[in-house]
Write an enzyme that holds these catalytic residues in place. Structure first.
Site, mmCIF file in Angstrom:
data_model
loop_
_atom_site.group_PDB
_atom_site.id
_atom_site.type_symbol
_atom_site.label_atom_id
_atom_site.label_comp_id
_atom_site.label_asym_id
_atom_site.label_seq_id
_atom_site.Cartn_x
_atom_site.Cartn_y
_atom_site.Cartn_z
ATOM 1 N N ILE A 146 -43.090 -29.131 -7.350
ATOM 2 C CA ILE A 146 -42.228 -30.250 -6.982
ATOM 3 C C ILE A 146 -40.881 -29.954 -7.645
ATOM 4 O O ILE A 146 -40.824 -29.606 -8.824
ATOM 5 C CB ILE A 146 -42.789 -31.600 -7.482
ATOM 6 C CG1 ILE A 146 -44.150 -31.901 -6.843
ATOM 7 C CG2 ILE A 146 -41.802 -32.730 -7.219
ATOM 8 C CD1 ILE A 146 -44.139 -32.112 -5.342
ATOM 9 N N ASN A 172 -48.155 -26.011 -19.764
ATOM 10 C CA ASN A 172 -47.787 -26.985 -18.736
ATOM 11 C C ASN A 172 -48.701 -28.210 -18.842
ATOM 12 O O ASN A 172 -49.583 -28.447 -18.013
ATOM 13 C CB ASN A 172 -47.854 -26.357 -17.344
ATOM 14 C CG ASN A 172 -47.203 -27.224 -16.287
ATOM 15 O OD1 ASN A 172 -46.970 -28.411 -16.494
ATOM 16 N ND2 ASN A 172 -46.911 -26.624 -15.149
ATOM 17 N N TYR A 204 -54.092 -32.385 -12.989
ATOM 18 C CA TYR A 204 -55.262 -31.720 -12.418
ATOM 19 C C TYR A 204 -56.553 -32.340 -12.964
ATOM 20 O O TYR A 204 -57.506 -32.565 -12.220
ATOM 21 C CB TYR A 204 -55.237 -30.223 -12.693
ATOM 22 C CG TYR A 204 -54.014 -29.514 -12.136
ATOM 23 C CD1 TYR A 204 -53.433 -29.907 -10.924
ATOM 24 C CD2 TYR A 204 -53.430 -28.458 -12.817
ATOM 25 C CE1 TYR A 204 -52.317 -29.268 -10.424
ATOM 26 C CE2 TYR A 204 -52.315 -27.804 -12.318
ATOM 27 C CZ TYR A 204 -51.761 -28.215 -11.123
ATOM 28 O OH TYR A 204 -50.658 -27.571 -10.629
ATOM 29 N N GLU A 240 -54.790 -21.711 -11.317
ATOM 30 C CA GLU A 240 -54.414 -21.292 -12.667
ATOM 31 C C GLU A 240 -53.186 -22.089 -13.064
ATOM 32 O O GLU A 240 -52.330 -22.369 -12.230
ATOM 33 C CB GLU A 240 -54.065 -19.794 -12.740
ATOM 34 C CG GLU A 240 -55.236 -18.867 -12.589
ATOM 35 C CD GLU A 240 -55.467 -18.443 -11.152
ATOM 36 O OE1 GLU A 240 -56.542 -17.899 -10.862
ATOM 37 O OE2 GLU A 240 -54.581 -18.655 -10.302
#
Length: 157
Positions: free
Chosen positions: A78, A115, A122, A110
């Site tokens: 994004i 991050n 996730y 992955e």
């Protein structure tokens, strides 16, 4: 920073004429971006390549490889100016449905351990830690590992 979308995003297959916008966004987000060739190869190889739009603006893109009952998310992004508004969650939910439509039973990805925002998203979507892939990503000082995550589509219907 609101996580609610004021309007619904739309999704469509990526086209060759989207590559300039995708490359610009990729370079704005990542210190080690995919190349134009990576995206063109993905399109030409028949990977499931998508853009996420708000009105006529591309706000994100994704490359999904689908084969043999598995989906592998190779890239999902994004744009910086669109982050923090719920677009990533909406796009991921759409990509999971695309994988289901192709009868994928599992979806892999992955992500860099650094991050945290993506890893949290996730996890909220049902992805679970599988393993660590050593020295997978280029980094400013050598290489960074990758966290491999899996969504069991049967468990999260």
């Amino acid at each position: 920073m609101s996580s609610l979308l004021h309007t619904q995003p739309s999704f469509r297959p990526m086209r060759d004429d989207d590559i300039d916008v995708v490359i610009a966004m990729e370079h704005g987000v990542y210190p080690f971006p995919w190349t134009r060739g990576n995206f063109l190869d993905s399109l030409q190889s028949g990977y499931s390549c998508w853009v996420c739009q708000h009105n006529q603006f591309i706000v994100g893109y994704a490359v999904l490889m689908l084969a043999a009952g598995e989906a592998h998310l190779l890239n999902v992004t994004i744009g910086l100016e669109w982050q923090g508004r719920g677009w990533g969650r909406a796009f991921m939910q759409y990509l999971i449905e695309v994988a289901r439509d192709y009868h994928a039973e599992t979806m892999y990805l992955e992500v860099r351990p650094s991050n945290i925002v993506a890893r949290r998203l996730y996890h909220k979507l049902g992805f679970e830690y599988v393993a660590m892939r050593k020295a997978y990503y280029p980094a400013r000082q050598g290489r960074e590992d990758a966290v491999i995550m899996l969504l069991d589509m049967k468990k999260h219907a």
